[in-house]
Scaffold this active site. Sequence first.
Site, PDB file in Angstrom:
ATOM      1  N   ARG A 196       0.954  -1.351   0.123  1.00  0.00           N
ATOM      2  CA  ARG A 196      -0.186  -0.184   0.223  1.00  0.00           C
ATOM      3  C   ARG A 196       1.008   1.216   0.115  1.00  0.00           C
ATOM      4  N   SER A 197       1.969   1.027   0.745  1.00  0.00           N
ATOM      5  CA  SER A 197       2.710   2.458   0.721  1.00  0.00           C
ATOM      6  C   SER A 197       3.199   2.642  -0.848  1.00  0.00           C
ATOM      7  N   LEU A 211      -2.797 -16.095  18.742  1.00  0.00           N
ATOM      8  CA  LEU A 211      -2.285 -17.065  17.764  1.00  0.00           C
ATOM      9  C   LEU A 211      -1.023 -17.783  18.705  1.00  0.00           C
ATOM     10  N   GLY A 223      11.237  16.160  10.994  1.00  0.00           N
ATOM     11  CA  GLY A 223      10.377  14.986  10.622  1.00  0.00           C
ATOM     12  C   GLY A 223       8.917  15.759  10.789  1.00  0.00           C
ATOM     13  N   SER A 224       8.385  15.601  12.107  1.00  0.00           N
ATOM     14  CA  SER A 224       7.093  16.157  12.478  1.00  0.00           C
ATOM     15  C   SER A 224       7.028  17.627  12.114  1.00  0.00           C
ATOM     16  N   GLU A 247       3.665   9.970   7.809  1.00  0.00           N
ATOM     17  CA  GLU A 247       2.346  10.761   7.509  1.00  0.00           C
ATOM     18  C   GLU A 247       1.728  11.219   8.437  1.00  0.00           C
TER      19      GLU A 247
HETATM   20  P1  TGC Z   1       1.380  25.498   9.235  1.00  0.00           P
HETATM   21  O1  TGC Z   1       1.783  27.067   9.524  1.00  0.00           O
HETATM   22  O2  TGC Z   1      -0.015  25.029  10.142  1.00  0.00           O
HETATM   23  O3  TGC Z   1       0.623  25.566   7.680  1.00  0.00           O
HETATM   24  C1  TGC Z   1       1.833  25.886   6.708  1.00  0.00           C
HETATM   25  C2  TGC Z   1       0.994  25.990   5.544  1.00  0.00           C
HETATM   26  O4  TGC Z   1       0.317  24.690   5.162  1.00  0.00           O
HETATM   27  C3  TGC Z   1      -1.173  24.930   5.371  1.00  0.00           C
HETATM   28  N1  TGC Z   1      -1.618  23.524   5.988  1.00  0.00           N
HETATM   29  C4  TGC Z   1      -2.115  22.609   5.039  1.00  0.00           C
HETATM   30  N2  TGC Z   1      -2.387  22.547   3.720  1.00  0.00           N
HETATM   31  C5  TGC Z   1      -3.068  21.410   3.476  1.00  0.00           C
HETATM   32  N3  TGC Z   1      -3.301  20.398   4.128  1.00  0.00           N
HETATM   33  C6  TGC Z   1      -2.809  20.219   5.557  1.00  0.00           C
HETATM   34  N4  TGC Z   1      -2.756  19.422   6.021  1.00  0.00           N
HETATM   35  C7  TGC Z   1      -2.361  21.391   6.028  1.00  0.00           C
HETATM   36  N5  TGC Z   1      -1.914  21.869   7.157  1.00  0.00           N
HETATM   37  C8  TGC Z   1      -1.288  22.938   7.164  1.00  0.00           C
HETATM   38  C9  TGC Z   1      -1.540  25.976   6.036  1.00  0.00           C
HETATM   39  O5  TGC Z   1      -2.638  26.542   5.899  1.00  0.00           O
HETATM   40  C10 TGC Z   1      -0.282  27.071   5.860  1.00  0.00           C
HETATM   41  O6  TGC Z   1      -0.772  27.385   4.462  1.00  0.00           O
HETATM   42  P2  TGC Z   1      -0.217  28.972   3.651  1.00  0.00           P
HETATM   43  O7  TGC Z   1      -1.091  28.810   2.342  1.00  0.00           O
HETATM   44  O8  TGC Z   1      -0.643  29.669   4.957  1.00  0.00           O
HETATM   45  O9  TGC Z   1       1.290  28.702   3.723  1.00  0.00           O
HETATM   46  O10 TGC Z   1       2.462  24.645   9.591  1.00  0.00           O
HETATM   47  P3  TGC Z   1       3.101  24.013  10.734  1.00  0.00           P
HETATM   48  O11 TGC Z   1       4.676  24.177  10.300  1.00  0.00           O
HETATM   49  O12 TGC Z   1       2.578  24.606  11.950  1.00  0.00           O
HETATM   50  O13 TGC Z   1       2.896  22.437  10.736  1.00  0.00           O
HETATM   51  C11 TGC Z   1       1.656  21.914  10.945  1.00  0.00           C
HETATM   52  C12 TGC Z   1       1.708  20.458  10.874  1.00  0.00           C
HETATM   53  C13 TGC Z   1       2.670  19.898  12.257  1.00  0.00           C
HETATM   54  C14 TGC Z   1       0.314  19.932  11.186  1.00  0.00           C
HETATM   55  C15 TGC Z   1       2.471  19.918   9.690  1.00  0.00           C
HETATM   56  O14 TGC Z   1       3.824  20.215   9.776  1.00  0.00           O
HETATM   57  C16 TGC Z   1       2.607  18.213   9.681  1.00  0.00           C
HETATM   58  O15 TGC Z   1       1.457  17.645   9.445  1.00  0.00           O
HETATM   59  N6  TGC Z   1       3.514  17.454  10.333  1.00  0.00           N
HETATM   60  C17 TGC Z   1       3.772  16.190  10.135  1.00  0.00           C
HETATM   61  C18 TGC Z   1       4.622  15.948   8.892  1.00  0.00           C
HETATM   62  C19 TGC Z   1       4.549  14.776   8.283  1.00  0.00           C
HETATM   63  O16 TGC Z   1       3.374  14.162   8.352  1.00  0.00           O
HETATM   64  N7  TGC Z   1       5.353  14.205   7.537  1.00  0.00           N
HETATM   65  C20 TGC Z   1       5.194  13.451   6.373  1.00  0.00           C
HETATM   66  C21 TGC Z   1       5.983  12.965   5.541  1.00  0.00           C
HETATM   67  S1  TGC Z   1       5.836  12.049   4.108  1.00  0.00           S
HETATM   68  C22 TGC Z   1       5.461  10.773   4.640  1.00  0.00           C
HETATM   69  O17 TGC Z   1       5.635  10.284   5.713  1.00  0.00           O
HETATM   70  C23 TGC Z   1       5.303   9.588   3.605  1.00  0.00           C
HETATM   71  S2  TGC Z   1       5.138   8.062   4.293  1.00  0.00           S
HETATM   72  C24 TGC Z   1       5.127   7.085   2.992  1.00  0.00           C
HETATM   73  C25 TGC Z   1       4.115   5.924   2.773  1.00  0.00           C
HETATM   74  O18 TGC Z   1       2.711   6.278   2.978  1.00  0.00           O
HETATM   75  O19 TGC Z   1       4.179   4.991   2.568  1.00  0.00           O
HETATM   76  P1  FAD Z   2      10.102  13.279  15.180  1.00  0.00           P
HETATM   77  O1  FAD Z   2       9.403  14.454  14.563  1.00  0.00           O
HETATM   78  O2  FAD Z   2      11.176  13.655  15.705  1.00  0.00           O
HETATM   79  O3  FAD Z   2       9.218  12.944  16.626  1.00  0.00           O
HETATM   80  C1  FAD Z   2       9.746  11.982  17.698  1.00  0.00           C
HETATM   81  C2  FAD Z   2       8.572  11.691  18.555  1.00  0.00           C
HETATM   82  O4  FAD Z   2       8.250  13.360  19.163  1.00  0.00           O
HETATM   83  C3  FAD Z   2       7.102  11.348  17.948  1.00  0.00           C
HETATM   84  O5  FAD Z   2       6.694  10.631  18.924  1.00  0.00           O
HETATM   85  C4  FAD Z   2       6.366  12.564  17.909  1.00  0.00           C
HETATM   86  O6  FAD Z   2       5.085  12.469  17.895  1.00  0.00           O
HETATM   87  C5  FAD Z   2       6.676  13.483  18.799  1.00  0.00           C
HETATM   88  N1  FAD Z   2       6.558  14.873  18.704  1.00  0.00           N
HETATM   89  C6  FAD Z   2       7.097  15.560  17.808  1.00  0.00           C
HETATM   90  N2  FAD Z   2       6.584  17.087  17.841  1.00  0.00           N
HETATM   91  C7  FAD Z   2       5.734  16.953  19.196  1.00  0.00           C
HETATM   92  C8  FAD Z   2       4.916  18.074  19.641  1.00  0.00           C
HETATM   93  N3  FAD Z   2       4.830  19.242  19.040  1.00  0.00           N
HETATM   94  N4  FAD Z   2       4.142  17.719  20.588  1.00  0.00           N
HETATM   95  C9  FAD Z   2       4.182  16.254  21.074  1.00  0.00           C
HETATM   96  N5  FAD Z   2       4.865  15.279  20.551  1.00  0.00           N
HETATM   97  C10 FAD Z   2       5.724  15.594  19.465  1.00  0.00           C
HETATM   98  N6  FAD Z   2       9.168  10.917   4.914  1.00  0.00           N
HETATM   99  C11 FAD Z   2       8.984  11.486   3.700  1.00  0.00           C
HETATM  100  O7  FAD Z   2       9.073  12.637   3.390  1.00  0.00           O
HETATM  101  N7  FAD Z   2       8.665  10.612   2.453  1.00  0.00           N
HETATM  102  C12 FAD Z   2       8.617   9.399   2.724  1.00  0.00           C
HETATM  103  O8  FAD Z   2       8.503   8.378   1.675  1.00  0.00           O
HETATM  104  C13 FAD Z   2       8.727   8.764   4.024  1.00  0.00           C
HETATM  105  N8  FAD Z   2       8.486   7.301   4.198  1.00  0.00           N
HETATM  106  C14 FAD Z   2       8.851   6.803   5.561  1.00  0.00           C
HETATM  107  C15 FAD Z   2       8.701   5.326   5.461  1.00  0.00           C
HETATM  108  C16 FAD Z   2       8.951   4.822   6.619  1.00  0.00           C
HETATM  109  C17 FAD Z   2       9.250   3.271   6.762  1.00  0.00           C
HETATM  110  C18 FAD Z   2       9.286   5.662   7.990  1.00  0.00           C
HETATM  111  C19 FAD Z   2       9.446   4.992   9.331  1.00  0.00           C
HETATM  112  C20 FAD Z   2       9.054   6.947   7.641  1.00  0.00           C
HETATM  113  C21 FAD Z   2       8.935   7.765   6.647  1.00  0.00           C
HETATM  114  N9  FAD Z   2       9.032   8.959   6.292  1.00  0.00           N
HETATM  115  C22 FAD Z   2       9.045   9.522   5.053  1.00  0.00           C
HETATM  116  C23 FAD Z   2       9.208   9.857   7.552  1.00  0.00           C
HETATM  117  C24 FAD Z   2       8.178  10.106   8.293  1.00  0.00           C
HETATM  118  O9  FAD Z   2       7.011  11.190   7.716  1.00  0.00           O
HETATM  119  C25 FAD Z   2       8.513  10.754   9.709  1.00  0.00           C
HETATM  120  O10 FAD Z   2       9.331   9.744  10.414  1.00  0.00           O
HETATM  121  C26 FAD Z   2       7.445  11.382  10.683  1.00  0.00           C
HETATM  122  O11 FAD Z   2       7.014  12.398  10.061  1.00  0.00           O
HETATM  123  C27 FAD Z   2       7.989  11.628  12.183  1.00  0.00           C
HETATM  124  O12 FAD Z   2       9.099  12.268  12.052  1.00  0.00           O
HETATM  125  P2  FAD Z   2      10.492  11.802  13.037  1.00  0.00           P
HETATM  126  O13 FAD Z   2      10.622  10.340  12.609  1.00  0.00           O
HETATM  127  O14 FAD Z   2      11.642  12.755  12.599  1.00  0.00           O
HETATM  128  O15 FAD Z   2      10.075  11.878  14.425  1.00  0.00           O
END
Ligand code: TGC
Ligand code: FAD
Length: 395
Positions: free
Chosen positions: A101-102, A349, A148-149, A374
């Site tokens: 799925r990823s 199991l 990351g986050s 995500e």
């Molecule tokens: P913040 O100041 O709230 O927002 C910055 C700008 O972004 C807009 N925005 C969004 N737009 C669309 N969708 C959302 N969910 C949005 N959240 C915020 C916001 O309106 C603003 O827009 P503009 O036009 O004013 O510039 O941003 P922040 O820096 O305070 O961060 C908010 C937070 C913590 C929710 C965000 O950074 C976050 O979601 N952190 C988690 C990071 C994350 O999920 N990383 C994933 C990486 S990719 C991955 O993991 C792939 S896994 C692969 C797989 O599926 O196998």
């Molecule tokens: P951190 O941000 O360092 O967080 C560490 C801990 O602190 C977590 O428990 C978190 O919840 C907590 N924490 C952080 N901030 C706060 C807060 N404000 N308040 C309370 N608790 C907090 N990323 C991509 O860009 N592309 C990809 O394709 C991708 N694929 C991935 C595949 C795998 C197998 C894995 C494991 C990760 C992948 N990622 C990818 C990265 C993933 O999105 C990050 O690992 C994730 O966003 C968390 O970031 P971090 O690992 O740096 O944890």
Amino acid sequence: MPATTAPPADIRPTDFLGIDQLLSDEERDIRDTVRAFVRERVVPHVGDWFEEARIPLELPGELGRLGVLGMHLEGYGCAGATATAYGLACMELEAGDSGVRSLVSVQGSLAMYAIHRWGSEEQKQEWLPRMASGDAIGCFGLTEPDAGSDPGAMRTRARRDGDDWILHGQKMWITNGSIADVAVVWARTDEGVRGFLVPKGTKGFSTQDIHRKLSLRASVTSELLLDDVRLPAGALLPEATSLRGPLSCLNEARYGIVWGAAGAARACFEAALEYSKERIAFGRPIAATQLQQQKLASMALEVNRATLLALHLGRMKDAGRLRPEHVSMGKLGNVNAALDVARTARQVLGANGVTLEYPVIRHMNNLESVVTYEGTADIHALVVGGALTGIQAFR
Ligand code: TGC
Ligand code: FAD
């Protein structure tokens, strides 16, 4: 031996609430097609892929022919399916393995969606048809070793040099990284966060796989190294000008995970149900004991609840009413539920629950990545908390 009764005719243990009836014929067809593919092509082999920490390179082409790569996007060789149909496909794929799925999520919801939503017409023509067929693979580079986050803390930088851009930095934990033909890379610029398309083989761009993962082993995870990579102006995604660009892509992938987690939970529940009816202890099937029935009932409840939540969000998305905060609630709830189901099923199991002969511990370990990537459960709780209170608690 305990007394047995036939289950009521209109209750199916694997679809207790009859959620199937809430789907259209077309949705059921798509679901059944993906389910058959997963049963034939993934389930018999995925334990080996997991053990060997690999994903077959033929799989993207097969998934392209199945029609699931970018299936919810319009045009450019994509199927233009509904969000609900795409979700059902994610559920079936993740019932096989979260790694499969990823692959599909990163390809369709992150890399292809980024190009479809934020790219130029030339970029769409160049990449999307090949990505929909699985002839080209994409990855999505947002996370860094120290961001990351909080992706807003990214250090990867792009600066203009005449008409070109020079990209420098590092991305970490990138799914499909080393097998990708094109990397969507997000970088800080003087004009805000921008996205770039970096084709494989570009000078200065290299990848390094991350080994020794005990989760999501049937998936390639890499580091991307960008050492003063020179890119033409046409590599910039012209429409994305802030963090909203990458975060909008995450909404798409997180939505797929809401469904996928329900699929992983279902697979664990079904394995536990079957096992409990066959395993004899103290002279009777363990399914005849009150403690195991309680576990089965609670797993069935979680699977049905997760599936209903996913379907509800799917209907909201198709109606144009789904907000990122709704997706956060779905990802938070369904991944936590799936982890609970997987851990409970693993106990049912017994010792067999710790081997790859059964799917449960593989799903359980995979879900540790799913709950982290995500957006971690903490991050999604804070998004929901912010929407409930009007107070942002991240900083
Ligand atoms: P913040 O100041 O709230 O927002 C910055 C700008 O972004 C807009 N925005 C969004 N737009 C669309 N969708 C959302 N969910 C949005 N959240 C915020 C916001 O309106 C603003 O827009 P503009 O036009 O004013 O510039 O941003 P922040 O820096 O305070 O961060 C908010 C937070 C913590 C929710 C965000 O950074 C976050 O979601 N952190 C988690 C990071 C994350 O999920 N990383 C994933 C990486 S990719 C991955 O993991 C792939 S896994 C692969 C797989 O599926 O196998
Ligand atoms: P951190 O941000 O360092 O967080 C560490 C801990 O602190 C977590 O428990 C978190 O919840 C907590 N924490 C952080 N901030 C706060 C807060 N404000 N308040 C309370 N608790 C907090 N990323 C991509 O860009 N592309 C990809 O394709 C991708 N694929 C991935 C595949 C795998 C197998 C894995 C494991 C990760 C992948 N990622 C990818 C990265 C993933 O999105 C990050 O690992 C994730 O966003 C968390 O970031 P971090 O690992 O740096 O944890």
